[in-house]
Design a protein around this motif. Structure first.
Motif, short mmCIF file in Angstrom:
data_model
loop_
_atom_site.label_atom_id
_atom_site.label_comp_id
_atom_site.label_asym_id
_atom_site.label_seq_id
_atom_site.Cartn_x
_atom_site.Cartn_y
_atom_site.Cartn_z
N PHE A 182 0.82 -1.21 0.00
CA PHE A 182 0.00 0.00 0.00
C PHE A 182 0.86 1.26 0.00
CE2 PHE A 182 -2.04 3.16 2.89
CZ PHE A 182 -3.19 3.45 2.17
N CYS A 183 1.98 1.21 0.72
CA CYS A 183 2.86 2.38 0.86
C CYS A 183 3.98 2.42 -0.18
CB CYS A 183 3.49 2.39 2.25
SG CYS A 183 2.32 2.64 3.58
N GLY A 184 4.10 1.38 -1.01
CA GLY A 184 5.19 1.36 -1.98
C GLY A 184 6.56 1.22 -1.34
N ALA A 185 6.63 0.47 -0.24
CA ALA A 185 7.90 0.29 0.47
C ALA A 185 8.82 -0.65 -0.31
CB ALA A 185 7.65 -0.27 1.88
N VAL A 191 -4.51 -13.82 -2.93
CA VAL A 191 -5.25 -14.39 -4.06
C VAL A 191 -5.41 -13.36 -5.17
CG1 VAL A 191 -6.51 -16.00 -2.57
CG2 VAL A 191 -7.52 -13.77 -3.10
N THR A 192 -5.61 -13.83 -6.39
CA THR A 192 -5.82 -12.94 -7.53
C THR A 192 -6.97 -11.99 -7.23
OG1 THR A 192 -4.95 -14.52 -9.13
CG2 THR A 192 -6.50 -12.87 -9.96
N ARG A 193 -6.78 -10.72 -7.57
CA ARG A 193 -7.82 -9.73 -7.30
C ARG A 193 -9.09 -10.06 -8.09
NH1 ARG A 193 -6.78 -4.79 -4.69
NH2 ARG A 193 -4.59 -4.43 -4.16
N LEU A 194 -10.22 -9.65 -7.49
CA LEU A 194 -11.53 -9.95 -8.07
C LEU A 194 -11.63 -9.46 -9.51
CD1 LEU A 194 -14.45 -10.99 -7.76
CD2 LEU A 194 -15.03 -8.73 -6.87
N ASP A 249 3.74 -9.89 -5.75
CA ASP A 249 3.93 -8.45 -5.87
C ASP A 249 2.77 -7.78 -6.59
OD1 ASP A 249 6.32 -8.84 -4.63
OD2 ASP A 249 7.58 -8.50 -6.40
N ASP A 250 2.21 -8.43 -7.61
CA ASP A 250 1.14 -7.82 -8.39
C ASP A 250 -0.13 -7.63 -7.56
OD1 ASP A 250 0.34 -6.73 -10.86
OD2 ASP A 250 -0.78 -8.54 -11.36
N LEU A 251 -0.26 -8.41 -6.48
CA LEU A 251 -1.43 -8.29 -5.60
C LEU A 251 -1.26 -7.17 -4.58
CD1 LEU A 251 -1.75 -12.10 -4.69
CD2 LEU A 251 -2.77 -10.92 -6.65
N ARG A 252 -0.03 -6.68 -4.43
CA ARG A 252 0.31 -5.82 -3.30
C ARG A 252 0.91 -4.50 -3.76
NH1 ARG A 252 3.18 -10.65 0.37
NH2 ARG A 252 1.41 -12.10 0.28
N MET A 272 -9.22 -2.39 -9.07
CA MET A 272 -7.79 -2.62 -9.29
C MET A 272 -7.55 -4.09 -9.64
SD MET A 272 -4.54 -2.19 -6.67
CE MET A 272 -4.40 -0.40 -6.74
N GLU A 273 -6.67 -4.31 -10.61
CA GLU A 273 -6.36 -5.67 -11.03
C GLU A 273 -5.04 -6.13 -10.42
OE1 GLU A 273 -7.01 -6.82 -15.04
OE2 GLU A 273 -8.44 -5.20 -15.43
N GLY A 274 -4.81 -7.43 -10.44
CA GLY A 274 -3.58 -8.02 -9.92
C GLY A 274 -3.70 -9.52 -9.89
N ARG A 275 -2.71 -10.20 -10.44
CA ARG A 275 -2.77 -11.66 -10.51
C ARG A 275 -1.69 -12.31 -9.64
NH1 ARG A 275 -6.11 -13.89 -13.97
NH2 ARG A 275 -7.11 -12.58 -15.56
N LYS A 276 -2.07 -13.39 -9.02
CA LYS A 276 -1.11 -14.16 -8.23
C LYS A 276 -0.19 -14.90 -9.18
CE LYS A 276 -0.80 -17.51 -4.43
NZ LYS A 276 -0.08 -16.58 -3.53
#
Length: 548
Positions: free
Chosen positions: A17-20, A282-285, A329-332, A319-323
C-alpha cells in the motif's frame, strides 16, 4: 450487539500500500502516514475497521518477523503508528493487526542466537524440530522446520511456555500502547489450538469486546472458531463461490454454500464470518471475474450475506492483480488516490452505497438468511431480524429477468439500493430485474428510506516528525547470475557449481554443486537461494561469492 455486527472492514497490506522497498533497508521512513489522506475515503465507504497486514519489523515481506515490538522502519516507528491508531479511533475507525505467531524470520533474535551459540543457546527449544546432526537448506550448522517448506519462515514451538509468553507480552503491548481492537491470526490452521485459548483469555481480560479471526483455507471452521478460541475465520468457501458463481453463471453454487453455512441447519450459523472477495494472497476480483459488469453484484452479495464484509485496498476501484507462481507483488501494489490506474468510479459509488446500507439496516446486522428463489442466472434471498425483513434480488444475465416470490407481507417494498424506489406488495411480489444488476427491498409501511447523500469529510492533517538522521547507505548488493565455476560460501567453505536441474514437481531451477575439500560430496540447492543476499553481523553479503 457486538461491534462486529456493524463492521465494514478495509484490508491493507501496508508494505505494498505504501510502496515500500521489498528488502528492508532499516532506514526510518514514515510511509504509513499516508493513511491520514485516506480517512475521508474510508468514511465515504462506510469503513469503520481497518485490518492491517504485518506492520512489525521484518526482513522482507512482513511475515518474516524480526521484532514483535517494533514497527517496520519502512512504515514508521512506534510513536508514529500510535498517532495513526489514535487518529483512526478518533474518527470512529477500529484497528485490527495481523498476528504472525506461527513463524518468524531468520533475523529474529532467538534464531540468530542459535546460529551463534549452537546447542549452547537457551533458545533451541523455541523452534520446531531443531536438529544439530544436519544442515539447513541455508547452510546453517543445524536444521529446523520452515513453514510450508519456506525456510525463511522459521516455525515457532507454541508448546514452549517461554515462546507463548513472549507472544502474549507482545499482544498486551499492542493493546496497551496502540489500543488495537482485534487480531487476524496468520496460518491459524496449522497452529496449536491451546495457544488460541490462552490468547483469547489474555485479550479479553484487557479488552472484553476484542475480536479475533484466523486464516484458514479449508476444513471445519468450528475447530478453531468457538467459545474457547477464535471468534471467526477467513471464509474461503464463500470467497470462491462469490466469483465462480458469476463466472459460471450459476447462482446455485453460492446459494448452496451460504445455506450450508447459515441456513436452518447451517454448520456455522453461530459464527459471524469474515467475508471477502480478494486479499493479499489471491488474484484480485477484477482480474479473476470474466465479466466486469458483474463486479457490483459480487459486492452486493458480500455486503448483504451474514458476516462482516471486507474490501481489499484498491479493489473498490476495480484494481487488477494476478497471483504469480513465485511472486505476490502484483497483488500488493501501491495505492495512490491521485494516480489511480483505470479506476471504476461506478463500482466505487456502488460500494459506498452498500457501506451506508450495512450500517442503516438492522437485518444486515443480526438477520437470518433464507433462500427464497434460485435459478442459474438470477436469485433472491432474504435477511430477517426481529425488527426488519429485506430481500436481495440479483440478475447476472444480459436480459431482464422476472422474479416472483411469496412474501406473505402486505405493504411497501422499498429498493434502498436504487434511489428508494417503492413497490406495492400484496403477499405475492413480482418484478422485472434489469440485466446484471441487484436490488435490496425492505418491507415497510411506505415511510422507510435510506439517505444516500454524502458529505465530503474534512482532510485529516498529518503529524510532523522530527528529522531522522540517516546513515550513508552502502552500495546495494543485487543477486547475480549463477554460472558453472568455483564459489566461496559465506562461512568460508569452497564449492564448484557443476550443473543445473529442474525440480520435477515445481520446475524450480536447482543448482548442483560439489565440495572442493573434505568428502567432495554433491549438493543441491534452489537457484534463488544460492544467489541470495544475506545479512550477518549487520553486514549484507552474498551467500555464495564467485571466486574464479
Amino acid at each position: 450487539m457486538h461491534w462486529i455486527h456493524d463492521a465494514v472492514m478495509y484490508n491493507i497490506y501496508p508494505l505494498g500500500f505504501c510502496g515500500a522497498p521489498k528488502e528492508n533497508d532499516f532506514q526510518l521512513t514514515y510511509r504509513l502516514d499516508k493513511i491520514y489522506d485516506f480517512i475521508p475515503h474510508f468514511k465515504k465507504m462506510g469503513v469503520n475497521t481497518i485490518v492491517f497486514n504485518p506492520v512489525f519489523e521484518s526482513t522482507r515481506h512482513g511475515y518474516d518477523t524480526i521484532d514483535y515490538r517494533k514497527i517496520d522502519s519502512r512504515l514508521g516507528d512506534n510513536e508514529s503508528f500510535k498517532k495513526i491508531c489514535d487518529t483512526l479511533h478518533q474518527n470512529g475507525i477500529r484497528v485490527i493487526l495481523d498476528g504472525v505467531f506461527n513463524h518468524v524470520g531468520r533475523d529474529f533474535f532467538a534464531f540468530k542466537d542459535i546460529q551463534e551459540h549452537g546447542m549452547g543457546s537457551p533458545y533451541t527449544s523455541w523452534f520446531q524440530n531443531i536438529r544439530f546432526d544436519q544442515q539447513s537448506p541455508y547452510g546453517d550448522h543445524f536444521s529446523y522446520e520452515g513453514w510450508a517448506g519456506f525456510y525463511d519462515l522459521v516455525k515457532l514451538n507454541l508448546q514452549n511456555n517461554d515462546v507463548v509468553e513472549h507472544l502474549l507480552d507482545a499482544v498486551r503491548y499492542w493493546i496497551n500502547e496502540f489500543g488495537i481492537d482485534g487480531l487476524r491470526l496468520d496460518a491459524a490452521n496449522v497452529m496449536d489450538v491451546n495457544f488460541f485459548k490462552r490468547l483469547k483469555w489474555t485479550c479479553r481480560e484487557l479488552k472484553p469486546d476484542f475480536w479475533m479471526y484466523g486464516e484458514i483455507v479449508g476444513g471445519d471452521y468450528n475447530r478453531i472458531a468457538n467459545n474457547e478460541m477464535l471468534d471467526s475465520v477467513t471464509n474461503y468457501e464463500i470467497y470462491k463461490g462469490l466469483y465462480s458463481c458469476h463466472n459460471d453463471r450459476n447462482y446455485f453454487e453460492f446459494a448452496h454454500s451460504i445455506d450450508r453455512q447459515c441456513g436452518d441447519w447451517g454448520m456455522y450459523k453461530n459464527l459471524y464470518m469474515y467475508n471477502f472477495a480478494d486479499n493479499h494472497d489471491v488474484t484480485r476480483l477484477a482480474s479473476i471475474i470474466r465479466d466486469k459488469a458483474l463486479l457490483k453484484n459480487v459486492y452486493t452479495m458480500l455486503y448483504t450475506m451474514p458476516g462482516v464484509p471486507s474490501v481489499y485496498y484498491g479493489s473498490e476501484f476495480g484494481m487488477e492483480g494476478r497471483k504469480q507462481q513465485h511472486s505476490d507483488d502484483d497483488l500488493r501494489r501501491e495505492l495512490n488516490l491521485n494516480a489511480l490506474e483505470n479506476p471504476d468510479y461506478s463500482l466505487f459509488e456502488h460500494i459506498c452505497k452498500l457501506g451506508r446500507l450495512k450500517h442503516a439496516l438492522d437485518a444486515l446486522h443480526t438477520g437470518k438468511y433464507k433462500n427464497e428463489l434460485i435459478q442459474l442466472e438470477y436469485m433472491c434471498f432474504s435477511m430477517k431480524s426481529d425488527s426488519q425483513k429485506l430481500y436481495v434480488m440479483l440478475n447476472q444475465s444480459g436480459e431482464y429477468r422476472k422474479i416472483g416470490i411469496n412474501t406473505g407481507f402486505n405493504g411497501v417494498l422499498t429498493d434502498v439500493l436504487n434511489d428508494n424506489q417503492q413497490y406495492g406488495c400484496n403477499g405475492w411480489f413480482e418484478i422485472d430485474i434489469p440485466p446484471m444488476s441487484s436490488m435490496i427491498l425492505v418491507e415497510n409501511d411506505g415511510s422507510f428510506r435510506v439517505d444516500m447523500s454524502f458529505e465530503e469529510a474534512s482532510p485529516v492533517p498529518r503529524p510532523e516528525h522530527e528529522p531522522v538522521e540517516q546513515t550513508k547507505a552502502e552500495p546495494e548488493l543485487v543477486p547475480e547470475e549463477i554460472v558453472k565455476g568455483k564459489y566461496r560460501h559465506f562461512k568460508g567453505n569452497e564449492y564448484e557449481v557443476i550443473d543445473f536441474a529442474k525440480d520435477s514437481e515445481t520446475t524450480e531451477t536447482m543448482v548442483i554443486y560439489r565440495a572442493l575439500y573434505g568428502d567432495h560430496g554433491l549438493w543441491v540447492r534452489p537457484y534463488k537461494m544460492f544467489q541470495e543476499i544475506i545479512e550477518r553481523d549487520g553486514k549484507k553479503m552474498r551467500r555464495f561469492e564467485k571466486i574464479d
